[in-house]
Design a protein around this motif. Sequence first.
Motif, PDB file in Angstrom:
ATOM      1  N   LEU A 133     -24.993  20.041  -6.349  1.00 48.47           N
ATOM      2  CA  LEU A 133     -25.008  18.895  -5.579  1.00 48.47           C
ATOM      3  C   LEU A 133     -23.640  18.994  -4.758  1.00 48.47           C
ATOM      4  N   SER A 134     -23.790  18.803  -3.646  1.00 47.06           N
ATOM      5  CA  SER A 134     -22.671  18.568  -2.741  1.00 47.06           C
ATOM      6  C   SER A 134     -21.790  17.150  -2.914  1.00 47.06           C
ATOM      7  N   ALA A 135     -20.567  17.308  -3.431  1.00 52.07           N
ATOM      8  CA  ALA A 135     -19.899  16.113  -3.674  1.00 52.07           C
ATOM      9  C   ALA A 135     -18.757  15.758  -2.796  1.00 52.07           C
ATOM     10  N   GLY A 136     -18.605  14.512  -2.574  1.00 54.14           N
ATOM     11  CA  GLY A 136     -17.057  14.051  -1.838  1.00 54.14           C
ATOM     12  C   GLY A 136     -16.296  13.816  -3.101  1.00 54.14           C
ATOM     13  N   TYR A 137     -15.271  14.449  -3.225  1.00 53.87           N
ATOM     14  CA  TYR A 137     -14.183  14.192  -4.377  1.00 53.87           C
ATOM     15  C   TYR A 137     -13.060  13.654  -3.929  1.00 53.87           C
ATOM     16  N   VAL A 138     -12.701  12.594  -4.493  1.00 54.68           N
ATOM     17  CA  VAL A 138     -11.632  11.663  -4.149  1.00 54.68           C
ATOM     18  C   VAL A 138     -10.337  12.320  -4.889  1.00 54.68           C
ATOM     19  N   GLU A 139      -9.218  12.451  -3.815  1.00 55.56           N
ATOM     20  CA  GLU A 139      -8.213  13.083  -4.459  1.00 55.56           C
ATOM     21  C   GLU A 139      -7.066  12.188  -3.830  1.00 55.56           C
ATOM     22  N   GLY A 140      -5.840  12.315  -4.606  1.00 56.79           N
ATOM     23  CA  GLY A 140      -4.344  11.593  -4.108  1.00 56.79           C
ATOM     24  C   GLY A 140      -4.588  10.427  -3.511  1.00 56.79           C
ATOM     25  N   VAL A 141      -5.031   9.555  -4.458  1.00 56.00           N
ATOM     26  CA  VAL A 141      -5.165   8.168  -3.891  1.00 56.00           C
ATOM     27  C   VAL A 141      -3.761   7.497  -4.573  1.00 56.00           C
ATOM     28  N   ALA A 142      -3.137   6.909  -3.780  1.00 56.62           N
ATOM     29  CA  ALA A 142      -1.741   6.357  -4.203  1.00 56.62           C
ATOM     30  C   ALA A 142      -1.311   5.404  -3.120  1.00 56.62           C
ATOM     31  N   VAL A 143      -0.578   4.250  -3.752  1.00 58.80           N
ATOM     32  CA  VAL A 143       0.130   3.251  -2.927  1.00 58.80           C
ATOM     33  C   VAL A 143       1.527   3.195  -3.218  1.00 58.80           C
ATOM     34  N   ARG A 144       2.415   3.185  -2.347  1.00 59.67           N
ATOM     35  CA  ARG A 144       3.841   3.071  -2.755  1.00 59.67           C
ATOM     36  C   ARG A 144       4.086   1.776  -3.277  1.00 59.67           C
ATOM     37  N   ALA A 145       5.322   2.091  -4.332  1.00 58.49           N
ATOM     38  CA  ALA A 145       5.740   0.728  -5.021  1.00 58.49           C
ATOM     39  C   ALA A 145       6.004  -0.143  -4.094  1.00 58.49           C
ATOM     40  N   GLY A 146       6.128  -1.265  -4.540  1.00 56.28           N
ATOM     41  CA  GLY A 146       6.730  -2.362  -3.413  1.00 56.28           C
ATOM     42  C   GLY A 146       5.472  -2.725  -2.289  1.00 56.28           C
ATOM     43  N   HIS A 147       4.567  -1.990  -2.407  1.00 58.45           N
ATOM     44  CA  HIS A 147       3.435  -2.181  -1.369  1.00 58.45           C
ATOM     45  C   HIS A 147       2.126  -2.253  -2.091  1.00 58.45           C
ATOM     46  N   ARG A 148       2.138  -2.272  -3.449  1.00 57.35           N
ATOM     47  CA  ARG A 148       0.896  -2.582  -4.087  1.00 57.35           C
ATOM     48  C   ARG A 148       0.449  -4.016  -4.194  1.00 57.35           C
ATOM     49  N   ARG A 149      -1.027  -4.314  -4.527  1.00 56.22           N
ATOM     50  CA  ARG A 149      -1.608  -5.530  -4.544  1.00 56.22           C
ATOM     51  C   ARG A 149      -1.724  -6.214  -3.113  1.00 56.22           C
ATOM     52  N   ARG A 150      -1.705  -5.559  -2.210  1.00 54.00           N
ATOM     53  CA  ARG A 150      -1.883  -6.129  -0.837  1.00 54.00           C
ATOM     54  C   ARG A 150      -3.143  -5.612  -0.101  1.00 54.00           C
ATOM     55  N   GLY A 151      -4.144  -5.010  -0.842  1.00 52.35           N
ATOM     56  CA  GLY A 151      -5.313  -4.546  -0.385  1.00 52.35           C
ATOM     57  C   GLY A 151      -5.319  -3.044   0.190  1.00 52.35           C
ATOM     58  N   HIS A 152      -4.287  -2.421   0.189  1.00 49.10           N
ATOM     59  CA  HIS A 152      -4.068  -0.942   0.696  1.00 49.10           C
ATOM     60  C   HIS A 152      -5.096   0.159   0.099  1.00 49.10           C
ATOM     61  N   ALA A 153      -4.936  -0.096  -1.165  1.00 52.33           N
ATOM     62  CA  ALA A 153      -5.896   0.806  -2.074  1.00 52.33           C
ATOM     63  C   ALA A 153      -7.387   0.658  -1.544  1.00 52.33           C
ATOM     64  N   SER A 154      -7.677  -0.613  -1.545  1.00 56.62           N
ATOM     65  CA  SER A 154      -9.088  -1.098  -1.113  1.00 56.62           C
ATOM     66  C   SER A 154      -9.183  -0.752   0.201  1.00 56.62           C
ATOM     67  N   ALA A 155      -8.411  -0.352   1.313  1.00 59.33           N
ATOM     68  CA  ALA A 155      -8.557  -0.076   2.452  1.00 59.33           C
ATOM     69  C   ALA A 155      -8.931   1.513   2.436  1.00 59.33           C
ATOM     70  N   VAL A 156      -7.959   2.346   1.696  1.00 61.63           N
ATOM     71  CA  VAL A 156      -8.261   3.627   1.645  1.00 61.63           C
ATOM     72  C   VAL A 156      -9.640   3.915   1.048  1.00 61.63           C
ATOM     73  N   MET A 157      -9.942   3.186   0.129  1.00 62.24           N
ATOM     74  CA  MET A 157     -11.265   3.580  -0.558  1.00 62.24           C
ATOM     75  C   MET A 157     -12.491   2.987   0.474  1.00 62.24           C
ATOM     76  N   ASP A 158     -12.170   2.146   1.140  1.00 61.69           N
ATOM     77  CA  ASP A 158     -13.319   1.525   1.986  1.00 61.69           C
ATOM     78  C   ASP A 158     -13.478   2.633   3.220  1.00 61.69           C
ATOM     79  N   ALA A 159     -12.614   3.446   3.484  1.00 57.93           N
ATOM     80  CA  ALA A 159     -12.350   4.332   4.631  1.00 57.93           C
ATOM     81  C   ALA A 159     -13.292   5.892   3.843  1.00 57.93           C
ATOM     82  N   LEU A 160     -12.609   6.061   3.017  1.00 65.00           N
ATOM     83  CA  LEU A 160     -13.035   7.279   2.149  1.00 65.00           C
ATOM     84  C   LEU A 160     -14.735   7.045   1.565  1.00 65.00           C
ATOM     85  N   GLU A 161     -15.033   5.977   1.232  1.00 67.84           N
ATOM     86  CA  GLU A 161     -16.486   5.770   0.989  1.00 67.84           C
ATOM     87  C   GLU A 161     -17.352   5.700   2.377  1.00 67.84           C
TER      88      GLU A 161
END
Length: 178
Positions: free
Chosen positions: A72-100
């Motif tokens: 199966l051809s898979a899209g594999y997620v790598e290197g997801v990170a949010v800089r300390a001090g910028h967490r809990r602001r929806g940045h990880a969700s924005a990254v995952m929205d775009a990757l998905e």
Amino acid sequence: MADVLITHTSGLDAAALGAVRDLLDEAFDGDFSDADWDHTVGGMHVLVWSDGLLVAHGSLVQRRLLHGGHALSAGYVEGVAVRAGHRRRGHASAVMDALEGVLRRGGYRLGALGAADEAVPLYTGRGWRPWRGPTSVLAPTGVRRTPEEDGSVFVLPVDAALDLDGELTCDWRPGDVW
């Protein structure tokens, strides 16, 4: 206001790639190896910039996963990170929205990733499902079990029929195989 950039590795200049590597080194407390870096590049990236500072990143690279007698051809997620001090602001969700979004329209049969314990709520809240069956790798010497990865692999079905209790085998690569 944060700006989100979606581009292939080839669309990033040396400065942007350096900023990504610096972010990943910082976010993973210096435990981000050269092999981890190699796994992160060569696909699509999502970068979140705020006031000229890279605050979040994730990438999606193509891999082959074996399951149920199919490659199966898979899209594999790598290197997801949010800089300390910028967490809990929806940045990880924005990254995952775009990757998905890329995952769903990029010809992939499923998405997959290896999740750190602290990231599990992010992924499960987005519909990623834990792989319950055994994991393995198609190593140069043949299929080899990876029991240390059991329970940390998550998938997002796109159009593949998956038995989450079956065996899932990833393709070989240097460093962490999952």
